[in-house]
Design a protein around this motif. Structure first.
Motif, PDB file in Angstrom:
ATOM      1  N   HIS A 172       0.936  -0.936   0.350  1.00  0.00           N
ATOM      2  CA  HIS A 172       0.096   0.258  -0.079  1.00  0.00           C
ATOM      3  C   HIS A 172       0.596   1.315  -0.413  1.00  0.00           C
ATOM      4  CE1 HIS A 172      -3.050   3.138   1.025  1.00  0.00           C
ATOM      5  NE2 HIS A 172      -3.228   1.949   0.571  1.00  0.00           N
ATOM      6  N   ALA A 173       0.043   2.157  -1.248  1.00  0.00           N
ATOM      7  CA  ALA A 173       1.243   3.163  -0.803  1.00  0.00           C
ATOM      8  C   ALA A 173       1.915   3.873   0.786  1.00  0.00           C
ATOM      9  CB  ALA A 173       0.374   4.887  -1.446  1.00  0.00           C
ATOM     10  N   ARG A 174       0.061   4.138   1.569  1.00  0.00           N
ATOM     11  CA  ARG A 174       1.224   4.299   3.159  1.00  0.00           C
ATOM     12  C   ARG A 174       1.364   3.662   3.313  1.00  0.00           C
ATOM     13  NH1 ARG A 174      -4.777   5.307   5.683  1.00  0.00           N
ATOM     14  NH2 ARG A 174      -5.671   3.199   3.706  1.00  0.00           N
ATOM     15  N   THR A 175       2.298   2.710   3.281  1.00  0.00           N
ATOM     16  CA  THR A 175       2.515   1.725   3.867  1.00  0.00           C
ATOM     17  C   THR A 175       4.534   2.164   3.200  1.00  0.00           C
ATOM     18  OG1 THR A 175       1.712  -0.324   3.775  1.00  0.00           O
ATOM     19  CG2 THR A 175       3.700  -0.649   4.188  1.00  0.00           C
ATOM     20  N   ILE A 176       3.927   2.659   2.104  1.00  0.00           N
ATOM     21  CA  ILE A 176       5.498   2.641   1.060  1.00  0.00           C
ATOM     22  C   ILE A 176       6.279   4.409   1.978  1.00  0.00           C
ATOM     23  CG2 ILE A 176       6.901   3.453  -0.989  1.00  0.00           C
ATOM     24  CD1 ILE A 176       5.188   1.245  -2.371  1.00  0.00           C
ATOM     25  N   ASN A 177       5.216   4.609   1.946  1.00  0.00           N
ATOM     26  CA  ASN A 177       5.585   6.323   2.923  1.00  0.00           C
ATOM     27  C   ASN A 177       6.337   5.669   3.702  1.00  0.00           C
ATOM     28  OD1 ASN A 177       6.028   8.511   2.468  1.00  0.00           O
ATOM     29  ND2 ASN A 177       3.523   9.206   3.503  1.00  0.00           N
ATOM     30  N   ALA A 178       5.889   5.229   4.755  1.00  0.00           N
ATOM     31  CA  ALA A 178       5.580   4.985   6.339  1.00  0.00           C
ATOM     32  C   ALA A 178       6.860   5.063   6.121  1.00  0.00           C
ATOM     33  CB  ALA A 178       4.582   4.872   6.719  1.00  0.00           C
ATOM     34  N   GLU A 179       7.703   4.107   5.891  1.00  0.00           N
ATOM     35  CA  GLU A 179       8.758   3.269   5.768  1.00  0.00           C
ATOM     36  C   GLU A 179      10.126   4.040   4.944  1.00  0.00           C
ATOM     37  OE1 GLU A 179       8.330  -0.427   4.071  1.00  0.00           O
ATOM     38  OE2 GLU A 179       7.105  -1.182   5.377  1.00  0.00           O
ATOM     39  N   HIS A 180       9.598   4.684   3.781  1.00  0.00           N
ATOM     40  CA  HIS A 180      10.214   6.007   3.494  1.00  0.00           C
ATOM     41  C   HIS A 180      10.634   7.362   4.489  1.00  0.00           C
ATOM     42  CE1 HIS A 180       9.949   5.271  -1.383  1.00  0.00           C
ATOM     43  NE2 HIS A 180      10.537   3.785  -0.264  1.00  0.00           N
ATOM     44  N   ARG A 181       9.565   7.368   5.196  1.00  0.00           N
ATOM     45  CA  ARG A 181      10.456   9.075   6.105  1.00  0.00           C
ATOM     46  C   ARG A 181      10.711   8.330   6.978  1.00  0.00           C
ATOM     47  NH1 ARG A 181       9.616  13.109   4.778  1.00  0.00           N
ATOM     48  NH2 ARG A 181      11.954  13.252   6.262  1.00  0.00           N
ATOM     49  N   ALA A 182       9.974   6.885   7.688  1.00  0.00           N
ATOM     50  CA  ALA A 182      11.345   6.243   8.803  1.00  0.00           C
ATOM     51  C   ALA A 182      13.439   6.450   8.670  1.00  0.00           C
ATOM     52  CB  ALA A 182      11.209   4.875   8.940  1.00  0.00           C
ATOM     53  N   ILE A 183      12.853   5.860   7.331  1.00  0.00           N
ATOM     54  CA  ILE A 183      14.576   5.827   7.103  1.00  0.00           C
ATOM     55  C   ILE A 183      15.001   7.077   7.184  1.00  0.00           C
ATOM     56  CG2 ILE A 183      16.218   5.774   4.389  1.00  0.00           C
ATOM     57  CD1 ILE A 183      14.017   3.120   4.004  1.00  0.00           C
ATOM     58  N   LEU A 184      14.267   8.182   6.059  1.00  0.00           N
ATOM     59  CA  LEU A 184      14.836   9.615   6.236  1.00  0.00           C
ATOM     60  C   LEU A 184      14.641  10.387   7.767  1.00  0.00           C
ATOM     61  CD1 LEU A 184      12.793  10.555   2.787  1.00  0.00           C
ATOM     62  CD2 LEU A 184      15.490   9.917   2.976  1.00  0.00           C
ATOM     63  N   ASP A 185      14.096   9.369   8.229  1.00  0.00           N
ATOM     64  CA  ASP A 185      13.929  10.436  10.205  1.00  0.00           C
ATOM     65  C   ASP A 185      14.979  10.006  10.278  1.00  0.00           C
ATOM     66  OD1 ASP A 185      11.646  12.084   9.514  1.00  0.00           O
ATOM     67  OD2 ASP A 185      10.490  10.774  10.459  1.00  0.00           O
ATOM     68  N   THR A 186      15.772   8.578  10.116  1.00  0.00           N
ATOM     69  CA  THR A 186      16.549   7.464  11.570  1.00  0.00           C
ATOM     70  C   THR A 186      17.967   8.827  10.433  1.00  0.00           C
ATOM     71  OG1 THR A 186      16.418   6.035   9.767  1.00  0.00           O
ATOM     72  CG2 THR A 186      15.131   5.599  12.138  1.00  0.00           C
ATOM     73  N   ILE A 187      18.022   9.043   9.177  1.00  0.00           N
ATOM     74  CA  ILE A 187      19.065   9.437   9.529  1.00  0.00           C
ATOM     75  C   ILE A 187      19.168  10.842   9.775  1.00  0.00           C
ATOM     76  CG2 ILE A 187      20.195  10.770   7.083  1.00  0.00           C
ATOM     77  CD1 ILE A 187      19.191   8.075   5.379  1.00  0.00           C
TER      78      ILE A 187
END
Length: 229
Positions: A172-187
């Motif tokens: 789901h697009a929302r899942t992809i977005n949440a996972e992308h956001r988590a990657i960028l936030d941890t950086i």
């Protein structure tokens, strides 16, 4: 049918048009693309067609063996697993390095936003292109030319996989977005361990969803290769 090309280098235009045809499924998996076919399709010289085909072979969008025509990859479950496992190795290392600096690449932020935009529009092909571009930007930000080159050699096949995943609504697009956001936030949080785990879990989820779908459909047969004409 002769297709119109944009006002750029002729080889670039042919290669880009072929790439879009491959990732959109207009040219199906297993399809054989002879240089003469490409030359006729775009009304270009065979030397131009050959250069365009070779570029896509180098980028992983086409496969070619000695004395055989290029073909669109037909990826088996084993291929998918190996492809994503290799991505995990490369991207975990890249994200660890990037997060140590705590600087989120602007290109990655932009591409992540595009993924959301195109998902809302239902544009799966451009969504996949932006997804690929985001991951490329993150790897490039690690600052290792060799790591970037290794990653680039597998991203053509990965792009094809992403389109298949998104056209089948496996993620789901929302899942992809949440996972992308988590990657960028941890950086941004300068947390290399969390960044590595975020990208690893993101790729594992995509891999497992796609493999489950392939097993459901059963083994796909490859079309017969033809000698170059």
């Amino acid at each position: 049918m002769v297709e119109e090309l944009r006002a750029v280098s002729l080889v670039d235009a042919v290669a880009e048009s072929l790439r879009l045809a491959v990732i959109s499924g207009t040219v199906e998996s297993g399809a054989i693309l002879t240089e003469q076919f490409v030359a006729d399709r775009f009304s270009v010289a065979r030397t131009t067609a050959k250069a365009a085909v070779e570029r896509l072979v180098t980028d992983g969008f086409l496969q070619r063996t000695v004395h055989r025509s290029a073909r669109v990859p037909v990826l088996s479950a084993a291929d998918i697993g190996d492809l994503y496992d290799t991505r995990i190795l490369l991207e975990v290392e890249a994200l660890t390095r990037v997060a140590q600096r705590g600087e989120v690449p602007a290109e990655a932020e932009q591409r992540a936003a595009e993924v959301v935009l195109f998902a809302e529009r239902g544009d799966h092909d451009r969504m996949a292109s932006s997804d690929v571009a985001m991951h490329r930007a993150l790897v490039e930000a690690a600052g290792s030319p060799r790591l970037t080159r290794m990653h680039a050699t597998i991203m053509g096949e990965a792009h094809i996989c992403m389109v298949q995943v998104q056209h089948r609504n496996l993620l789901h697009a929302r899942t992809i977005n949440a996972e992308h956001r988590a990657i960028l936030d941890t950086i941004a949080a300068v947390d290399p361990v969390a960044a590595a785990e975020s990208v690893r879990s993101h790729l594992v989820r995509a891999r497992d969803q796609l493999l489950a779908r392939y097993r459901e459909l059963g083994n796909r047969t490859s079309s017969t290769e033809a000698p170059e004409s």
